[in-house]
Design a protein around this motif. Structure first.
Motif, mmCIF file in Angstrom:
data_model
loop_
_atom_site.group_PDB
_atom_site.id
_atom_site.type_symbol
_atom_site.label_atom_id
_atom_site.label_comp_id
_atom_site.label_asym_id
_atom_site.label_seq_id
_atom_site.Cartn_x
_atom_site.Cartn_y
_atom_site.Cartn_z
ATOM 1 N N ILE A 103 -19.607 -25.978 -21.619
ATOM 2 C CA ILE A 103 -19.349 -25.614 -20.214
ATOM 3 C C ILE A 103 -17.851 -25.381 -20.000
ATOM 4 C CG2 ILE A 103 -19.438 -26.417 -17.822
ATOM 5 C CD1 ILE A 103 -21.914 -28.010 -18.532
ATOM 6 N N VAL B 226 -16.661 -22.113 -21.565
ATOM 7 C CA VAL B 226 -17.079 -20.962 -20.757
ATOM 8 C C VAL B 226 -16.202 -20.851 -19.522
ATOM 9 C CG1 VAL B 226 -18.925 -19.996 -19.346
ATOM 10 C CG2 VAL B 226 -19.459 -20.976 -21.562
ATOM 11 N N TYR B 227 -15.965 -21.986 -18.869
ATOM 12 C CA TYR B 227 -15.174 -21.974 -17.650
ATOM 13 C C TYR B 227 -13.770 -21.450 -17.903
ATOM 14 C CZ TYR B 227 -12.537 -23.533 -13.647
ATOM 15 O OH TYR B 227 -11.715 -23.557 -12.566
ATOM 16 N N LEU C 230 -13.747 -17.610 -19.086
ATOM 17 C CA LEU C 230 -14.507 -16.622 -18.308
ATOM 18 C C LEU C 230 -13.650 -15.484 -17.723
ATOM 19 C CD1 LEU C 230 -17.238 -15.762 -17.163
ATOM 20 C CD2 LEU C 230 -16.876 -17.295 -15.250
ATOM 21 N N PRO C 231 -12.493 -15.786 -17.111
ATOM 22 C CA PRO C 231 -11.702 -14.684 -16.550
ATOM 23 C C PRO C 231 -11.294 -13.651 -17.599
ATOM 24 C CG PRO C 231 -10.873 -16.785 -15.757
ATOM 25 C CD PRO C 231 -11.883 -17.096 -16.807
ATOM 26 N N PHE C 232 -11.116 -14.088 -18.849
ATOM 27 C CA PHE C 232 -10.736 -13.148 -19.907
ATOM 28 C C PHE C 232 -11.858 -12.156 -20.173
ATOM 29 C CE2 PHE C 232 -8.041 -16.783 -20.730
ATOM 30 C CZ PHE C 232 -6.830 -16.204 -21.047
ATOM 31 N N LEU D 107 -12.212 -9.440 -16.610
ATOM 32 C CA LEU D 107 -11.265 -8.334 -16.402
ATOM 33 C C LEU D 107 -11.590 -7.078 -17.226
ATOM 34 C CD1 LEU D 107 -8.020 -10.417 -15.968
ATOM 35 C CD2 LEU D 107 -9.166 -9.060 -14.230
ATOM 36 N N ILE E 79 -22.326 -14.416 -17.291
ATOM 37 C CA ILE E 79 -21.797 -14.818 -15.984
ATOM 38 C C ILE E 79 -20.805 -13.783 -15.461
ATOM 39 C CG2 ILE E 79 -20.571 -16.632 -14.728
ATOM 40 C CD1 ILE E 79 -21.520 -18.589 -16.798
ATOM 41 N N GLY F 155 -9.247 -13.537 -7.026
ATOM 42 C CA GLY F 155 -10.230 -14.569 -7.311
ATOM 43 C C GLY F 155 -10.453 -14.760 -8.798
ATOM 44 N N VAL F 156 -10.186 -13.711 -9.580
ATOM 45 C CA VAL F 156 -10.295 -13.843 -11.027
ATOM 46 C C VAL F 156 -8.940 -14.223 -11.618
ATOM 47 C CG1 VAL F 156 -10.840 -12.622 -13.152
ATOM 48 C CG2 VAL F 156 -12.154 -12.180 -11.093
ATOM 49 N N MET F 157 -7.881 -13.636 -11.018
ATOM 50 C CA MET F 157 -6.538 -13.809 -11.567
ATOM 51 C C MET F 157 -6.020 -15.239 -11.406
ATOM 52 S SD MET F 157 -4.805 -11.819 -13.112
ATOM 53 C CE MET F 157 -4.860 -10.159 -12.596
ATOM 54 N N PRO G 126 -7.666 -18.260 -11.223
ATOM 55 C CA PRO G 126 -8.163 -19.192 -12.241
ATOM 56 C C PRO G 126 -7.651 -18.845 -13.643
ATOM 57 C CG PRO G 126 -9.963 -18.395 -10.880
ATOM 58 C CD PRO G 126 -8.772 -17.601 -10.496
ATOM 59 N N LEU G 127 -7.489 -17.543 -13.917
ATOM 60 C CA LEU G 127 -6.988 -17.142 -15.234
ATOM 61 C C LEU G 127 -5.623 -17.764 -15.500
ATOM 62 C CD1 LEU G 127 -6.952 -15.268 -17.793
ATOM 63 C CD2 LEU G 127 -5.950 -13.530 -16.354
ATOM 64 N N TRP G 128 -4.766 -17.744 -14.492
ATOM 65 C CA TRP G 128 -3.401 -18.216 -14.685
ATOM 66 C C TRP G 128 -3.209 -19.676 -14.302
ATOM 67 C CZ3 TRP G 128 0.646 -15.909 -17.105
ATOM 68 C CH2 TRP G 128 0.454 -14.581 -17.480
ATOM 69 N N ILE H 19 -20.101 -10.489 -11.482
ATOM 70 C CA ILE H 19 -18.815 -10.501 -10.775
ATOM 71 C C ILE H 19 -18.096 -9.178 -10.997
ATOM 72 C CG2 ILE H 19 -16.621 -11.708 -10.515
ATOM 73 C CD1 ILE H 19 -17.895 -14.173 -11.655
#
Lengths: 321, 271
Positions: A197, A200-201, A204-206, A209, A112, A135-137, A139-141, A116
């Motif tokens: 799921i 993964v959710y 995912l941001p980890f 990057l 996934i 957009g990635v940061m 959700p990561l935080w 991106i």
């Protein structure tokens, strides 16, 4: 005349010391940089050394103690008995289940994350680039528990996913999936599929990057050269992009793998009653009061991650971090 | 000459990337809708009606306020400790080369590289061995340990871009070590420290795994939420708290991003 002017207003080449304790200290720092270095390193090293490494060793030491089965007291003598307990079939099951889950989660995150990361690295420019980054940061935080909670809302029987599938007339698909032996269950929120799921959710941001960082370093004309030389997009991906992105994927997989190995909250909230390593550690040290076995259990992810990091280092993953 | 400017992405890639981003964001947006639902007992979708009454209910809940106050105090003190330790460590590692330099970087990163449950149980068993009772300070001890790394990462990146000759110039012009630190080093690293501090605050504010092992009976906001997730008592209040938590962590992240966006390394990329 000039000489007199200079002499009447002499500027000393060396300023006088500012004196006092402050001056003395300042001079000392300059003359002995090692002293300053020691002074700077001492507080963080003392903190991490005593608080962190100290407790880590205390924990590892306890894995060589054993618990008295009758009194429930901890016997503080060196023994390998706890480790032989660890190798019981039930415990090996837990380890195998956790490692399988970690591997699947890592694989899915990589799949996934790649589009991106690739889009952000190669096509996004200016404002879009910032948007992708945030957009990635974000959700990561965002709060870890809130993310899990959101999925509890989504996967609930009366929740949005069932509603959506009902609207699309696809409920039979969900039911068929849930009736499968291992991945299924009464509803998604109490099945391994749900656990998977959410894992993964959350991780995912980890993965995105580091993959993006690795892809940023691939010049676009390499891809063009490949297609100029007659490669199909699939061939370009297999032979050019993927090998160059691999260190980034491995770097990301360190996070997804390690975090899945140690997590005990996600499978507890969304999942079956069968345990993962983190839950086993938690219940052994909590309700069971068997600190030695809990400690021995924590050695498992440490050893696995040790080998993993060693392999990752050999693949050059640390340059991609 | 690079020829990769101004190209259009293939449609498949665009769709895959967009779906990926939607997958990341839709669940969080859902929280915002659920905070307004009139349904009390289940997570039914679509919400039968919308209301703002749960905000008032949450506002009057003392347990929520207690948890919030504890979380803020813990995060503030852990951030302060992490700022001091992280900056010292970053300064030492980036300004000089010495034996064991790599080991120190590893030591700083370790608390966040190993699974949180290991840090948590290690601290807990150490407290038990040393007969330290759980308190406000045992939580701070754990949080500060893993917050050091975020401050350290930001400060190291900034120190790398700060030229050592500036410090030498300042010394040549007659400033002593303290004046150099105050007037040359500090203004240079200030925004990096601010960003690192905000990320550390967000990290501590959100941490749950280590906290479950070091908190005893006290409740921080994440512990309160975990409790509600395992044994739900009042779901609408949980919805509202979840929404507030998202908003509270959003601001420091955006600020940290704007403070460091011109740098070679942007804050937060290594949580």
């Amino acid at each position: 005349m000039t000489i007199a002017a200079v002499q009447s207003n002499p500027t000393p080449a060396i300023l006088p010391g500012s004196g006092g304790l402050r001056g003395a200290l300042s001079d000392l720092f300059w003359r002995r940089p090692k002293f300053l270095l020691t002074l700077m390193l001492l507080p963080p090293l003392l903190w991490l050394g005593i608080v962190y490494i100290g407790s880590l060793f205390a924990l590892l030491a306890q894995s060589f103690f054993s618990i008295d089965e009758f009194s429930g007291l901890i016997n503080r003598e060196f023994t390998l008995k706890t480790y032989s307990d660890l190798l019981q079939a039930a415990n090996l099951d837990i380890i195998l289940r956790t490692v399988t889950m970690a591997a699947l989660v890592t694989l899915a995150s990589a799949v996934i994350a790649f589009p991106i990361a690739y889009y952000a690295a190669r096509y996004a420019r200016g404002r879009w680039k910032a948007l992708f980054y945030l957009g990635v940061m974000l959700p990561l935080w965002s709060s870890y528990l809130v993310k899990i909670y959101a999925w509890k809302l989504i996967l609930a029987k009366e929740g949005i996913l069932t509603w959506l599938l009902a609207k699309l007339n696809l409920l039979w698909l969900l039911d068929a999936w849930l009736s499968l032996p291992i991945v299924g269950g009464n509803s998604l929120s109490v099945s391994f599929t749900g656990t998977f799921i959410v894992f993964v959710y959350v991780w995912l941001p980890f993965m995105i990057l580091p993959v993006q960082a690795a892809l940023e370093r691939v010049p676009g004309n390499l891809v063009e050269a490949s297609s100029d030389l007659g490669a199909s997009p699939g061939q370009t991906f297999r032979n050019v992009l993927f090998p160059l992105a691999l260190p980034g994927i491995v770097a990301g997989s360190i996070f997804t793998f390690s975090l899945t190995l140690g997590d005990y909250i996600i499978p507890q909230i969304i999942g079956t009653s069968r345990l993962f390593i983190g839950q086993a550690v938690y219940s052994q040290q909590g309700t069971a009061g068997n600190i030695p076995l809990a400690a021995a259990f924590t050695v498992v992810p440490i050893v696995i991650m040790g080998f993993y990091l060693w392999g990752a280092k050999r693949m050059g993953a640390f340059d991609a971090l | 000459m690079r020829s990769d400017r101004g190209q259009r992405a293939p449609l498949g890639l665009k769709i895959a990337a967009a779906c990926g981003l939607l997958f990341l964001h839709l669940p969080i947006l859902l929280i915002f809708i659920y905070a307004f639902t009139t349904e009390e007992k289940s997570f039914v979708w679509p919400p039968p009606g919308l209301t703002t009454q749960w905000f008032a209910v949450t506002w009057n809940r003392p347990d929520v306020w207690d948890a919030l106050s504890l979380s803020v105090r813990v995060a503030a003190i852990s951030t302060a400790i992490a700022l001091v330790l992280g900056t010292l460590c970053a300064a030492a590692v980036s300004q000089t080369r010495f034996f064991g330099r790599e080991t120190i970087s590893l030591l700083v990163i370790l608390p966040i590289a190993l699974p949180g449950i290991i840090t948590g149980i290690a601290l807990r068993s150490a407290f038990a061995l040393a007969d330290i009772p759980f308190s406000f300070w045992t939580i701070v001890l754990g949080h500060a340990t893993f917050c050091v790394v975020v401050v350290y990462n930001n400060a190291v990146a900034r120190f790398r871009r700060t030229s050592g000759s500036m410090i030498e110039a300042s010394m040549d012009l007659g400033a002593d070590s303290f004046q150099t630190f105050r007037h040359v080093v500090l203004p240079n690293i200030a925004t990096a420290l601010l960003a690192g501090g905000m990320l550390a605050f967000a990290l501590s504010f959100d941490e749950v795994i280590v906290t479950t092992f070091t908190a005893g009976q006290q409740q921080t906001v994440p512990i309160w939420m975990l409790e509600e997730l395992i044994r739900p008592r009042q779901r609408p209040v949980t919805n509202v708290v979840a929404m507030v938590v998202v908003l509270v962590t959003l601001l420091p992240i955006l600020l940290a991003y704007y403070l460091t966006r011109d740098g070679d390394q942007i804050a937060g990329s290594g949580k």
